[in-house]
Design a protein around this motif. Structure first.
Motif, mmCIF file in Angstrom:
data_model
loop_
_atom_site.group_PDB
_atom_site.id
_atom_site.type_symbol
_atom_site.label_atom_id
_atom_site.label_comp_id
_atom_site.label_asym_id
_atom_site.label_seq_id
_atom_site.Cartn_x
_atom_site.Cartn_y
_atom_site.Cartn_z
ATOM 1 N N VAL A 68 0.859 -1.182 0.000
ATOM 2 C CA VAL A 68 0.000 0.000 0.000
ATOM 3 C C VAL A 68 0.894 1.230 0.000
ATOM 4 O O VAL A 68 1.923 1.262 0.690
ATOM 5 C CB VAL A 68 -0.930 0.021 1.234
ATOM 6 C CG1 VAL A 68 -1.700 1.335 1.335
ATOM 7 C CG2 VAL A 68 -1.895 -1.149 1.191
ATOM 8 N N PHE A 69 0.515 2.242 -0.762
ATOM 9 C CA PHE A 69 1.169 3.540 -0.710
ATOM 10 C C PHE A 69 0.116 4.578 -0.354
ATOM 11 O O PHE A 69 -1.092 4.307 -0.437
ATOM 12 C CB PHE A 69 1.865 3.882 -2.036
ATOM 13 C CG PHE A 69 0.926 3.981 -3.206
ATOM 14 C CD1 PHE A 69 0.290 5.180 -3.522
ATOM 15 C CD2 PHE A 69 0.681 2.878 -4.010
ATOM 16 C CE1 PHE A 69 -0.575 5.269 -4.603
ATOM 17 C CE2 PHE A 69 -0.180 2.961 -5.097
ATOM 18 C CZ PHE A 69 -0.814 4.160 -5.386
ATOM 19 N N MET A 70 0.547 5.774 0.050
ATOM 20 C CA MET A 70 -0.375 6.829 0.442
ATOM 21 C C MET A 70 0.045 8.153 -0.187
ATOM 22 O O MET A 70 1.228 8.505 -0.171
ATOM 23 C CB MET A 70 -0.396 6.975 1.970
ATOM 24 C CG MET A 70 -1.294 8.082 2.460
ATOM 25 S SD MET A 70 -1.480 8.197 4.277
ATOM 26 C CE MET A 70 0.151 7.959 4.897
ATOM 27 N N MET A 71 -0.953 8.872 -0.750
ATOM 28 C CA MET A 71 -0.707 10.171 -1.379
ATOM 29 C C MET A 71 -1.773 11.164 -0.947
ATOM 30 O O MET A 71 -2.843 10.770 -0.465
ATOM 31 C CB MET A 71 -0.767 10.051 -2.907
ATOM 32 C CG MET A 71 0.325 9.220 -3.518
ATOM 33 S SD MET A 71 0.211 9.152 -5.338
ATOM 34 C CE MET A 71 0.702 10.824 -5.771
ATOM 35 N N ASN A 72 -1.487 12.451 -1.176
ATOM 36 C CA ASN A 72 -2.535 13.453 -0.982
ATOM 37 C C ASN A 72 -3.060 13.897 -2.345
ATOM 38 O O ASN A 72 -2.521 13.518 -3.384
ATOM 39 C CB ASN A 72 -2.065 14.620 -0.108
ATOM 40 C CG ASN A 72 -1.006 15.482 -0.757
ATOM 41 O OD1 ASN A 72 -0.839 15.519 -1.981
ATOM 42 N ND2 ASN A 72 -0.261 16.199 0.073
ATOM 43 N N LEU A 73 -4.111 14.698 -2.331
ATOM 44 C CA LEU A 73 -4.741 15.111 -3.584
ATOM 45 C C LEU A 73 -3.939 16.175 -4.332
ATOM 46 O O LEU A 73 -4.314 16.557 -5.434
ATOM 47 C CB LEU A 73 -6.167 15.602 -3.323
ATOM 48 C CG LEU A 73 -7.129 14.533 -2.806
ATOM 49 C CD1 LEU A 73 -8.513 15.131 -2.577
ATOM 50 C CD2 LEU A 73 -7.202 13.343 -3.740
ATOM 51 N N ASP A 74 -2.824 16.628 -3.741
ATOM 52 C CA ASP A 74 -1.917 17.545 -4.423
ATOM 53 C C ASP A 74 -0.821 16.790 -5.178
ATOM 54 O O ASP A 74 0.118 17.400 -5.690
ATOM 55 C CB ASP A 74 -1.283 18.510 -3.420
ATOM 56 C CG ASP A 74 -2.297 19.438 -2.782
ATOM 57 O OD1 ASP A 74 -3.268 19.830 -3.471
ATOM 58 O OD2 ASP A 74 -2.130 19.763 -1.590
ATOM 59 N N GLY A 75 -0.919 15.458 -5.214
ATOM 60 C CA GLY A 75 0.054 14.646 -5.943
ATOM 61 C C GLY A 75 1.321 14.339 -5.177
ATOM 62 O O GLY A 75 2.286 13.835 -5.749
ATOM 63 N N LYS A 76 1.333 14.595 -3.883
ATOM 64 C CA LYS A 76 2.510 14.318 -3.041
ATOM 65 C C LYS A 76 2.411 12.900 -2.491
ATOM 66 O O LYS A 76 1.386 12.517 -1.923
ATOM 67 C CB LYS A 76 2.568 15.311 -1.886
ATOM 68 C CG LYS A 76 3.591 14.984 -0.825
ATOM 69 C CD LYS A 76 4.792 15.845 -0.928
ATOM 70 C CE LYS A 76 5.768 15.602 0.211
ATOM 71 N NZ LYS A 76 6.994 14.989 -0.249
ATOM 72 N N MET A 77 3.463 12.120 -2.680
ATOM 73 C CA MET A 77 3.541 10.787 -2.091
ATOM 74 C C MET A 77 3.890 10.967 -0.620
ATOM 75 O O MET A 77 4.920 11.556 -0.287
ATOM 76 C CB MET A 77 4.617 9.953 -2.800
ATOM 77 C CG MET A 77 4.739 8.529 -2.300
ATOM 78 S SD MET A 77 3.340 7.464 -2.707
ATOM 79 C CE MET A 77 3.503 7.319 -4.490
ATOM 80 N N PHE A 107 -4.346 8.698 -10.765
ATOM 81 C CA PHE A 107 -4.670 8.353 -9.376
ATOM 82 C C PHE A 107 -5.431 9.493 -8.700
ATOM 83 O O PHE A 107 -6.478 9.281 -8.086
ATOM 84 C CB PHE A 107 -3.400 8.084 -8.568
ATOM 85 C CG PHE A 107 -2.616 6.859 -8.925
ATOM 86 C CD1 PHE A 107 -3.075 5.900 -9.822
ATOM 87 C CD2 PHE A 107 -1.371 6.665 -8.357
ATOM 88 C CE1 PHE A 107 -2.330 4.771 -10.129
ATOM 89 C CE2 PHE A 107 -0.610 5.540 -8.649
ATOM 90 C CZ PHE A 107 -1.084 4.598 -9.535
ATOM 91 N N VAL A 108 -4.872 10.702 -8.791
ATOM 92 C CA VAL A 108 -5.471 11.858 -8.116
ATOM 93 C C VAL A 108 -6.848 12.161 -8.694
ATOM 94 O O VAL A 108 -7.803 12.409 -7.941
ATOM 95 C CB VAL A 108 -4.534 13.085 -8.192
ATOM 96 C CG1 VAL A 108 -5.244 14.350 -7.731
ATOM 97 C CG2 VAL A 108 -3.279 12.843 -7.362
ATOM 98 N N ASN A 109 -6.976 12.138 -10.004
ATOM 99 C CA ASN A 109 -8.278 12.420 -10.624
ATOM 100 C C ASN A 109 -9.334 11.410 -10.183
ATOM 101 O O ASN A 109 -10.473 11.785 -9.885
ATOM 102 C CB ASN A 109 -8.170 12.454 -12.145
ATOM 103 C CG ASN A 109 -7.481 13.703 -12.646
ATOM 104 O OD1 ASN A 109 -7.398 14.710 -11.949
ATOM 105 N ND2 ASN A 109 -6.968 13.641 -13.859
ATOM 106 N N LEU A 110 -8.971 10.153 -10.133
ATOM 107 C CA LEU A 110 -9.904 9.123 -9.691
ATOM 108 C C LEU A 110 -10.302 9.338 -8.231
ATOM 109 O O LEU A 110 -11.483 9.272 -7.879
ATOM 110 C CB LEU A 110 -9.295 7.736 -9.886
ATOM 111 C CG LEU A 110 -10.154 6.543 -9.503
ATOM 112 C CD1 LEU A 110 -11.435 6.490 -10.335
ATOM 113 C CD2 LEU A 110 -9.366 5.254 -9.675
ATOM 114 N N ALA A 111 -9.321 9.614 -7.392
ATOM 115 C CA ALA A 111 -9.608 9.846 -5.966
ATOM 116 C C ALA A 111 -10.515 11.065 -5.778
ATOM 117 O O ALA A 111 -11.445 11.031 -4.968
ATOM 118 C CB ALA A 111 -8.306 10.026 -5.183
#
Length: 159
Positions: A68-77, A107-111
């Protein structure tokens, strides 16, 4: 009769070896479950604790050939147990796979738009450099501008 026993033994060994190798591949269901578990961890223990646990290469969110990885909606891992260097960048929007797909944009667009779903792209298996076709489940953490993802490798190498 002796040949029959040898052939039988070889077939049994091949059967178990094949099943053991197949057991090392993550399933789509496992990815969904792990993402939901990671989201629950984020909501219950907080972001700081979750970054440590999700980013731990020996932790509970690394299994078989997935993680599992984790990101924010600003594209930061925020956490990546296999490629922690990705967390050092301000955002990953410009990074593409070998087919020029901007996977992190997807990824961000889908989230943002749907909250969960699958994205197909090319990515190397852990410990390897050759890109493989990968399907990653993206799950936005409820009530947060954060999402988690985990994927399965399908088919074979593309290059």
């Amino acid at each position: 009769m002796k040949k029959f026993h040898i052939i039988s033994a070889v077939l049994i060994i091949l059967f178990f070896a094949t099943n053991a190798i197949a057991g090392q591949s993550a399933t789509k269901d496992e990815c969904v479950v792990k993402c939901h578990e990671a989201a629950a961890l984020i909501n219950s223990k907080g972001l700081e604790k979750a970054v440590k646990v999700i980013g731990d290469p020996e932790g509970p969110f690394v299994w078989k050939d997935s993680y599992v990885f984790m990101m924010n909606l600003d594209g930061k891992m925020l956490a990546h147990p296999i490629k922690p260097e990705l967390t050092k960048q301000e955002h990953l929007f410009l990074m593409t796979d070998p087919t020029d797909k901007a996977l992190f944009v997807h990824f961000v667009n889908l989230a943002r738009k749907v909250g969960h779903g699958w994205v197909e792209y090319m990515w190397p298996k852990p410990g390897k450099n050759t890109p493989w076709k990968k399907l990653t489940y993206i799950y936005r953490v409820p009530n947060q501008d954060i999402f988690v993802g985990a994927g399965v490798y399908v088919g074979g190498m593309m290059y």
